[in-house]
Motif scaffolding. Structure first.
Motif, PDB file in Angstrom:
ATOM      1  N   ILE A   2      -4.893  -8.416   9.186  1.00 28.04           N
ATOM      2  CA  ILE A   2      -4.964  -9.628   8.013  1.00 28.04           C
ATOM      3  C   ILE A   2      -3.724  -9.403   7.042  1.00 28.04           C
ATOM      4  O   ILE A   2      -3.227  -8.250   7.165  1.00 28.04           O
ATOM      5  CB  ILE A   2      -5.891  -8.556   6.448  1.00 28.04           C
ATOM      6  N   VAL A   3      -3.070 -10.605   7.525  1.00 20.93           N
ATOM      7  CA  VAL A   3      -2.065 -10.551   6.961  1.00 20.93           C
ATOM      8  C   VAL A   3      -1.643  -9.853   5.183  1.00 20.93           C
ATOM      9  O   VAL A   3      -2.700 -10.503   4.449  1.00 20.93           O
ATOM     10  CB  VAL A   3      -1.050 -12.227   6.475  1.00 20.93           C
ATOM     11  N   GLY A   4      -0.508  -9.461   5.386  1.00 18.15           N
ATOM     12  CA  GLY A   4      -0.634  -8.449   4.020  1.00 18.15           C
ATOM     13  C   GLY A   4      -0.490  -9.475   2.538  1.00 18.15           C
ATOM     14  O   GLY A   4      -1.244  -9.380   1.506  1.00 18.15           O
ATOM     15  N   ALA A   5       0.168 -10.940   2.641  1.00 22.71           N
ATOM     16  CA  ALA A   5       0.156 -11.375   2.202  1.00 22.71           C
ATOM     17  C   ALA A   5      -0.897 -12.084   1.571  1.00 22.71           C
ATOM     18  O   ALA A   5      -1.283 -12.784   0.399  1.00 22.71           O
ATOM     19  CB  ALA A   5       1.227 -12.746   1.727  1.00 22.71           C
ATOM     20  N   GLU A   6      -2.000 -11.863   1.811  1.00 22.98           N
ATOM     21  CA  GLU A   6      -3.403 -12.597   2.523  1.00 22.98           C
ATOM     22  C   GLU A   6      -4.414 -11.596   1.970  1.00 22.98           C
ATOM     23  O   GLU A   6      -5.288 -11.626   1.315  1.00 22.98           O
ATOM     24  CB  GLU A   6      -4.187 -12.547   3.515  1.00 22.98           C
ATOM     25  N   LEU A   7      -3.902 -10.052   0.895  1.00 19.92           N
ATOM     26  CA  LEU A   7      -4.649  -8.885  -0.006  1.00 19.92           C
ATOM     27  C   LEU A   7      -4.732  -9.998  -1.109  1.00 19.92           C
ATOM     28  O   LEU A   7      -3.503 -10.235  -1.522  1.00 19.92           O
ATOM     29  CB  LEU A   7      -4.299  -8.062   0.768  1.00 19.92           C
ATOM     30  N   PRO A   8      -5.674  -9.802  -1.543  1.00 20.95           N
ATOM     31  CA  PRO A   8      -5.780  -9.780  -3.160  1.00 20.95           C
ATOM     32  C   PRO A   8      -4.392  -8.893  -3.768  1.00 20.95           C
ATOM     33  O   PRO A   8      -4.563  -7.670  -3.680  1.00 20.95           O
ATOM     34  CB  PRO A   8      -7.287  -8.867  -4.204  1.00 20.95           C
ATOM     35  N   ALA A   9      -3.793  -9.057  -4.635  1.00 16.20           N
ATOM     36  CA  ALA A   9      -3.295  -8.669  -5.812  1.00 16.20           C
ATOM     37  C   ALA A   9      -3.416  -7.243  -6.115  1.00 16.20           C
ATOM     38  O   ALA A   9      -2.462  -6.102  -6.203  1.00 16.20           O
ATOM     39  CB  ALA A   9      -2.368  -9.935  -7.175  1.00 16.20           C
ATOM     40  N   GLU A  10      -4.886  -6.917  -6.212  1.00 22.10           N
ATOM     41  CA  GLU A  10      -4.723  -5.493  -7.310  1.00 22.10           C
ATOM     42  C   GLU A  10      -4.991  -5.224  -5.804  1.00 22.10           C
ATOM     43  O   GLU A  10      -4.441  -3.383  -5.725  1.00 22.10           O
ATOM     44  CB  GLU A  10      -6.136  -5.596  -7.958  1.00 22.10           C
ATOM     45  N   ILE A  11      -4.772  -5.264  -4.575  1.00 19.11           N
ATOM     46  CA  ILE A  11      -4.767  -4.505  -3.028  1.00 19.11           C
ATOM     47  C   ILE A  11      -3.338  -3.901  -2.346  1.00 19.11           C
ATOM     48  O   ILE A  11      -3.587  -2.957  -2.558  1.00 19.11           O
ATOM     49  CB  ILE A  11      -5.976  -4.662  -2.513  1.00 19.11           C
ATOM     50  N   ARG A  12      -2.891  -5.073  -2.968  1.00 19.29           N
ATOM     51  CA  ARG A  12      -1.162  -4.917  -2.485  1.00 19.29           C
ATOM     52  C   ARG A  12      -0.691  -3.842  -3.360  1.00 19.29           C
ATOM     53  O   ARG A  12       0.036  -3.226  -3.066  1.00 19.29           O
ATOM     54  CB  ARG A  12      -0.525  -6.250  -2.776  1.00 19.29           C
ATOM     55  N   SER A  13      -1.058  -4.272  -4.605  1.00 17.20           N
ATOM     56  CA  SER A  13      -0.238  -3.469  -5.688  1.00 17.20           C
ATOM     57  C   SER A  13      -0.185  -1.523  -5.356  1.00 17.20           C
ATOM     58  O   SER A  13      -0.038  -0.862  -5.874  1.00 17.20           O
ATOM     59  CB  SER A  13      -0.663  -3.578  -7.238  1.00 17.20           C
ATOM     60  N   LEU A  14      -1.651  -1.284  -4.495  1.00 12.11           N
ATOM     61  CA  LEU A  14      -1.578   0.160  -4.178  1.00 12.11           C
ATOM     62  C   LEU A  14      -1.296   0.978  -2.357  1.00 12.11           C
ATOM     63  O   LEU A  14      -1.141   1.421  -2.352  1.00 12.11           O
ATOM     64  CB  LEU A  14      -2.975   0.342  -3.465  1.00 12.11           C
ATOM     65  N   SER A  15      -0.499  -0.174  -2.065  1.00  8.83           N
ATOM     66  CA  SER A  15       0.350   0.020  -1.342  1.00  8.83           C
ATOM     67  C   SER A  15       1.432   1.335  -0.786  1.00  8.83           C
ATOM     68  O   SER A  15       2.407   0.823  -1.674  1.00  8.83           O
ATOM     69  CB  SER A  15       0.918  -1.297  -0.378  1.00  8.83           C
ATOM     70  N   LEU A  16       1.227   2.846  -0.375  1.00 10.07           N
ATOM     71  CA  LEU A  16       2.804   3.460  -0.654  1.00 10.07           C
ATOM     72  C   LEU A  16       3.912   3.115   0.074  1.00 10.07           C
ATOM     73  O   LEU A  16       4.068   2.166   0.649  1.00 10.07           O
ATOM     74  CB  LEU A  16       1.654   4.519   0.563  1.00 10.07           C
TER      75      LEU A  16
END
Length: 198
Positions: free
Chosen positions: A184-198
């Motif tokens: 799953i390409v990162g850009a396809e993830l919901p914004a609230e999940i992308r914000s959790l990236s370390l």
């Protein structure tokens, strides 16, 4: 890995080992570029029943010491069995794994790689001193053992095992979601999940 070895711990009888069938299953567990014949450490993650639960532990084919090492986080207090009896089938499991290696690489190549007699060694496996779980977190301990065992010891001090296990859950989830291997390409993830990236 027990699935690949057709070693079903949940049935009364163990099916006869079919090395050719297991070879087809191996890519689910091993990357194509990995050379198991020349690896210094090969980790086998096993999922076995114990009383009314099932438990993850790790068998390590340790070429540094010519040993079969068992890393098991279960404390075995009030379990009605010992770690020795729980891992009493170690030799049968290793025998199947050796058969799988011979099928994948060929018996001649296996012999030429000068492997130790793993089946014989598995009669007396080495139990490595590892931290013990407090809750039913054996899967997380297993992953941590595989990533921190260098053939002699765990190279990371785990400390408070309960707190560590809670941290691992978040760490592993982050790795699963944000790994480059995730299709799953990162850009396809919901914004609230992308914000959790370390």
């Amino acid at each position: 890995m027990h699935y690949c070895l057709e070693y079903d711990f949940f049935t009364a009888t163990v099916p006869k080992f079919d090395a050719k069938k297991s070879t087809k299953l191996l890519p689910m567990f091993v990357r194509k570029e990995e050379d198991l014949l020349n690896a210094k450490l090969v980790f086998l993650i096993l999922f076995k029943p114990i009383n009314t639960i099932a438990h993850y532990s790790v068998y390590v084919l340790n070429r540094y010491h010519g040993s079969i090492d068992i890393l098991d986080s279960l404390p075995y207090t009030n379990m009605g069995m010992s770690r020795t009896s729980f891992h009493g089938d170690c030799q049968n499991i290793i025998k199947r794994f050796v058969g799988l290696l011979e099928e994948v690489y060929g018996k001649a190549a296996y012999k030429a790689s000068k492997q130790p007699n793993r089946v014989n060694i598995a009669k007396r496996p080495t139990f490595i001193d590892v931290p013990k779980q407090v809750n039913n977190d054996c899967g997380f301990f297993t992953v941590k053992f595989c990533s921190t065992y260098d053939g002699d010891e765990l190279v990371e001090d785990i400390g408070d095992v309960k707190a560590a296990a809670d941290d691992w859950k978040a760490e592993f989830m982050n790795t699963l979601v944000f790994s480059e291997k995730n299709e799953i390409v990162g850009a396809e993830l919901p914004a609230e999940i992308r914000s959790l990236s370390l």
